[in-house]
Write an enzyme that holds these catalytic residues in place. Structure first.
Site, PDB file in Angstrom:
ATOM      1  N   HIS A 127       0.845  -1.194   0.000  1.00 28.52           N
ATOM      2  CA  HIS A 127       0.000   0.000   0.000  1.00 28.52           C
ATOM      3  C   HIS A 127       0.882   1.246   0.000  1.00 28.52           C
ATOM      4  O   HIS A 127       2.074   1.194   0.321  1.00 28.52           O
ATOM      5  CB  HIS A 127      -0.907   0.031   1.228  1.00 28.52           C
ATOM      6  CG  HIS A 127      -1.846  -1.119   1.335  1.00 28.52           C
ATOM      7  ND1 HIS A 127      -3.000  -1.212   0.585  1.00 28.52           N
ATOM      8  CD2 HIS A 127      -1.811  -2.248   2.112  1.00 28.52           C
ATOM      9  CE1 HIS A 127      -3.634  -2.336   0.888  1.00 28.52           C
ATOM     10  NE2 HIS A 127      -2.935  -2.976   1.818  1.00 28.52           N
ATOM     11  N   ASP A 130      -1.391   8.687  -1.566  1.00 32.91           N
ATOM     12  CA  ASP A 130      -1.308   9.818  -2.489  1.00 32.91           C
ATOM     13  C   ASP A 130      -2.139  10.938  -1.906  1.00 32.91           C
ATOM     14  O   ASP A 130      -3.367  10.825  -1.802  1.00 32.91           O
ATOM     15  CB  ASP A 130      -1.830   9.378  -3.866  1.00 32.91           C
ATOM     16  CG  ASP A 130      -2.120  10.539  -4.821  1.00 32.91           C
ATOM     17  OD1 ASP A 130      -1.784  11.688  -4.499  1.00 32.91           O
ATOM     18  OD2 ASP A 130      -2.695  10.271  -5.892  1.00 32.91           O
ATOM     19  N   HIS A 132      -3.669  14.455  -2.408  1.00 28.26           N
ATOM     20  CA  HIS A 132      -3.971  15.461  -3.424  1.00 28.26           C
ATOM     21  C   HIS A 132      -3.524  16.847  -2.995  1.00 28.26           C
ATOM     22  O   HIS A 132      -3.397  17.745  -3.829  1.00 28.26           O
ATOM     23  CB  HIS A 132      -5.467  15.464  -3.729  1.00 28.26           C
ATOM     24  CG  HIS A 132      -5.933  14.272  -4.500  1.00 28.26           C
ATOM     25  ND1 HIS A 132      -7.183  14.209  -5.097  1.00 28.26           N
ATOM     26  CD2 HIS A 132      -5.330  13.076  -4.781  1.00 28.26           C
ATOM     27  CE1 HIS A 132      -7.324  13.043  -5.711  1.00 28.26           C
ATOM     28  NE2 HIS A 132      -6.215  12.327  -5.514  1.00 28.26           N
ATOM     29  N   HIS A 167      -5.608   8.980  -0.904  1.00 24.81           N
ATOM     30  CA  HIS A 167      -6.016   7.605  -1.187  1.00 24.81           C
ATOM     31  C   HIS A 167      -4.805   6.743  -1.478  1.00 24.81           C
ATOM     32  O   HIS A 167      -3.698   7.244  -1.711  1.00 24.81           O
ATOM     33  CB  HIS A 167      -7.009   7.551  -2.361  1.00 24.81           C
ATOM     34  CG  HIS A 167      -6.462   8.038  -3.677  1.00 24.81           C
ATOM     35  ND1 HIS A 167      -5.810   7.223  -4.562  1.00 24.81           N
ATOM     36  CD2 HIS A 167      -6.500   9.274  -4.244  1.00 24.81           C
ATOM     37  CE1 HIS A 167      -5.448   7.922  -5.630  1.00 24.81           C
ATOM     38  NE2 HIS A 167      -5.858   9.172  -5.460  1.00 24.81           N
ATOM     39  N   CYS A 168      -5.016   5.449  -1.484  1.00 23.35           N
ATOM     40  CA  CYS A 168      -3.975   4.491  -1.837  1.00 23.35           C
ATOM     41  C   CYS A 168      -3.884   4.409  -3.359  1.00 23.35           C
ATOM     42  O   CYS A 168      -4.898   4.430  -4.054  1.00 23.35           O
ATOM     43  CB  CYS A 168      -4.296   3.119  -1.256  1.00 23.35           C
ATOM     44  SG  CYS A 168      -2.973   1.908  -1.446  1.00 23.35           S
ATOM     45  N   HIS A 178      -8.119  -0.656  -4.728  1.00 17.97           N
ATOM     46  CA  HIS A 178      -7.850  -0.245  -3.353  1.00 17.97           C
ATOM     47  C   HIS A 178      -8.772   0.899  -2.931  1.00 17.97           C
ATOM     48  O   HIS A 178      -9.248   0.934  -1.795  1.00 17.97           O
ATOM     49  CB  HIS A 178      -6.386   0.158  -3.195  1.00 17.97           C
ATOM     50  CG  HIS A 178      -5.450  -1.009  -3.151  1.00 17.97           C
ATOM     51  ND1 HIS A 178      -4.398  -1.090  -2.266  1.00 17.97           N
ATOM     52  CD2 HIS A 178      -5.403  -2.154  -3.882  1.00 17.97           C
ATOM     53  CE1 HIS A 178      -3.744  -2.235  -2.460  1.00 17.97           C
ATOM     54  NE2 HIS A 178      -4.347  -2.889  -3.438  1.00 17.97           N
ATOM     55  N   MET A 183      -9.874   2.559   0.721  1.00 17.14           N
ATOM     56  CA  MET A 183      -8.636   3.255   1.054  1.00 17.14           C
ATOM     57  C   MET A 183      -8.627   4.691   0.533  1.00 17.14           C
ATOM     58  O   MET A 183      -7.916   5.044  -0.415  1.00 17.14           O
ATOM     59  CB  MET A 183      -7.420   2.492   0.525  1.00 17.14           C
ATOM     60  CG  MET A 183      -7.189   1.192   1.261  1.00 17.14           C
ATOM     61  SD  MET A 183      -5.500   0.569   1.113  1.00 17.14           S
ATOM     62  CE  MET A 183      -4.638   1.663   2.245  1.00 17.14           C
ATOM     63  N   HIS A 288     -27.040  17.007  -0.656  1.00 12.24           N
ATOM     64  CA  HIS A 288     -28.218  17.840  -0.437  1.00 12.24           C
ATOM     65  C   HIS A 288     -28.709  17.607   0.982  1.00 12.24           C
ATOM     66  O   HIS A 288     -28.808  16.467   1.434  1.00 12.24           O
ATOM     67  CB  HIS A 288     -29.317  17.470  -1.440  1.00 12.24           C
ATOM     68  CG  HIS A 288     -30.623  18.157  -1.197  1.00 12.24           C
ATOM     69  ND1 HIS A 288     -30.872  19.439  -1.611  1.00 12.24           N
ATOM     70  CD2 HIS A 288     -31.758  17.741  -0.569  1.00 12.24           C
ATOM     71  CE1 HIS A 288     -32.111  19.790  -1.260  1.00 12.24           C
ATOM     72  NE2 HIS A 288     -32.662  18.774  -0.622  1.00 12.24           N
ATOM     73  N   GLU A 312     -28.884  24.778  -2.811  1.00 15.90           N
ATOM     74  CA  GLU A 312     -29.781  23.688  -2.430  1.00 15.90           C
ATOM     75  C   GLU A 312     -29.082  22.338  -2.535  1.00 15.90           C
ATOM     76  O   GLU A 312     -29.271  21.445  -1.716  1.00 15.90           O
ATOM     77  CB  GLU A 312     -31.025  23.699  -3.312  1.00 15.90           C
ATOM     78  CG  GLU A 312     -30.710  23.614  -4.803  1.00 15.90           C
ATOM     79  CD  GLU A 312     -31.947  23.694  -5.669  1.00 15.90           C
ATOM     80  OE1 GLU A 312     -32.916  22.972  -5.377  1.00 15.90           O
ATOM     81  OE2 GLU A 312     -31.928  24.471  -6.636  1.00 15.90           O
ATOM     82  N   THR A 313     -28.288  22.182  -3.582  1.00 19.02           N
ATOM     83  CA  THR A 313     -27.511  20.966  -3.825  1.00 19.02           C
ATOM     84  C   THR A 313     -26.163  21.408  -4.364  1.00 19.02           C
ATOM     85  O   THR A 313     -26.087  22.366  -5.128  1.00 19.02           O
ATOM     86  CB  THR A 313     -28.216  20.060  -4.850  1.00 19.02           C
ATOM     87  OG1 THR A 313     -29.512  19.701  -4.355  1.00 19.02           O
ATOM     88  CG2 THR A 313     -27.428  18.789  -5.121  1.00 19.02           C
ATOM     89  N   HIS A 339     -28.055  13.431  -3.871  1.00 27.87           N
ATOM     90  CA  HIS A 339     -29.338  13.674  -4.536  1.00 27.87           C
ATOM     91  C   HIS A 339     -29.460  12.995  -5.893  1.00 27.87           C
ATOM     92  O   HIS A 339     -30.285  13.387  -6.725  1.00 27.87           O
ATOM     93  CB  HIS A 339     -29.648  15.166  -4.650  1.00 27.87           C
ATOM     94  CG  HIS A 339     -31.121  15.472  -4.574  1.00 27.87           C
ATOM     95  ND1 HIS A 339     -32.013  15.114  -5.563  1.00 27.87           N
ATOM     96  CD2 HIS A 339     -31.866  16.057  -3.609  1.00 27.87           C
ATOM     97  CE1 HIS A 339     -33.227  15.510  -5.233  1.00 27.87           C
ATOM     98  NE2 HIS A 339     -33.175  16.077  -4.036  1.00 27.87           N
TER      99      HIS A 339
END
Length: 375
Positions: A127, A130, A132, A167-168, A178, A183, A288, A312-313, A339
């Site tokens: 494993h 990463d 971001h 994440h992996c 993964h 992950m 939402h 709203e969303t 939603h």
């Protein structure tokens, strides 16, 4: 000597492709940074933070009271079977710290994130992680690949404020497998002077809820029942085939259908301002709040950008995390959903919020209760 772990790892990687076997097991995706100039951070204070399971978040300052520091975190990779519904659905999960999503980390812009990542010898798979939020080396993935029984320490500077996915990403077809096995997580990098409204005014929150949305692909047998596997290696071939059809069996918040409903519903009080951090490492989603709104929404999760108001969303791109701030005005039960209502109601992407307080008839009033009617 070929151990059971080696055989299972080999079977999973061979099922993916010979190239992946070579890259992942030989660590070809790592890189050598030994020739880089040394950086002296000895003058910076260090602070160790104990991570907590979602939907909760470790204690932190909203406005930094000191200068930059090195913030130390530790995570253990845990591979384990996880029950994801009440209908016999079990996932061979791969997790950061045993939870889906992985814990939320909070630092401030200019801090250094120092993560100790441990892969216990009891695991089957290599494993990595990463971020971001990080710069270079595949987000740190090229510097953190650890086989079972290994650990590594990664440090990166938090240069951009916002909410970011981690994440992996061990290489090739192993990456999506993964991620959809659990992950993924989120890091929140706050501006040193705290959050701001669209007009630049300071704004604070009373509590944080951390929602990690994930989709699972759990194969079924000839009778339509969910299949169970002995370990992650055994689950790979049939899971990959189902994944490639792009139709998930589950779309859930925080690792399980109903994880944030019923007795596990989120709670608040009228007048409280809640920051909802929502991440999705793989697919687009549309959060939402039924009965509420996004007062201030950082849809892309990046705090250098002014928030949108009164949504709203909102839209969270796959592979990103967003944040929404809402002040609850009415008591009662709220539903927080993806939603795409099919995914919310049928596949599990629903959370409940129970709010205490006094009802305000000025905002909404039942003028006439339901009575018998005949045309």
């Amino acid at each position: 000597m070929i151990t059971r772990r080696t055989a299972l790892m080999g079977a999973a990687f061979v099922a993916a492709s010979p190239a992946v076997v070579t890259r992942a097991l030989a660590s070809d995706e790592t890189m050598d940074t030994s020739g880089a100039a040394a950086v002296d951070l000895s003058s910076l204070p260090r602070r160790k933070v104990e991570l907590v399971p979602p939907p909760f978040v470790h204690e932190h300052e909203q406005v930094a009271s000191t200068g930059p520091s090195i913030v130390e975190f530790e995570m253990e990779i845990i591979e384990r079977e996880m029950e994801v519904d009440d209908d016999g659905g079990y996932l061979q999960g791969m997790t950061f710290n045993g939870s889906i999503p992985g814990p939320l980390m909070v630092v401030h812009e200019g801090d250094y994130v120092e993560l100790t990542l441990k892969n216990p010898a009891s695991n089957l798979m290599p494993h990595n992680i990463d971020f971001h939020a990080a710069t270079g080396a595949l987000g740190g993935g090229a510097l953190t690949l650890v086989n079972p029984g290994e650990m590594t320490v990664l440090r990166f500077k938090a240069t951009r404020p916002g909410t970011f996915v981690y994440h992996c990403a061990p290489g090739g077809p192993m990456i999506p497998w993964h991620v959809v096995s659990g992950m993924a997580g989120t890091i929140m990098i706050l501006p040193r002077d705290g959050l701001k409204t669209d007009t630049g005014a300071p704004i604070k929150y009373d509590r944080v809820w951390y929602i990690g949305e994930a989709e699972f692909y759990i194969p079924r047998d000839e009778n339509g029942d969910f299949k169970r596997y002995a370990d992650v290696g055994e689950s790979y071939p049939e899971t990959e085939e189902l994944m490639n059809g792009l139709i998930p069996t589950h779309v859930v918040f925080n690792g399980r259908k109903g994880a944030l409903t019923g007795d596990n519903a989120l709670t608040a009080k009228v007048g409280e301002r809640v920051l909802i951090v929502h991440s999705q490492a793989n697919r687009d989603t549309r959060p939402h709040l039924i009965g509420g709104h996004g007062d201030y929404v950082w849809e892309s999760g990046k705090f250098n950008n002014p928030p949108e108001r009164d949504l709203e969303t909102w839209f969270i791109r796959g592979g990103s995390a967003g944040a929404a701030l809402y002040s609850f005005l009415q008591p009662g039960l709220y539903a927080y959903v993806n939603h795409n209502l099919i995914e919310a109601v049928n596949l599990g992407a629903t959370a409940h919020v129970l709010v205490e307080g006094d009802w305000d008839n000025d905002l909404m009033e039942q003028v006439t209760a339901p009575v018998e009617y005949s045309s």
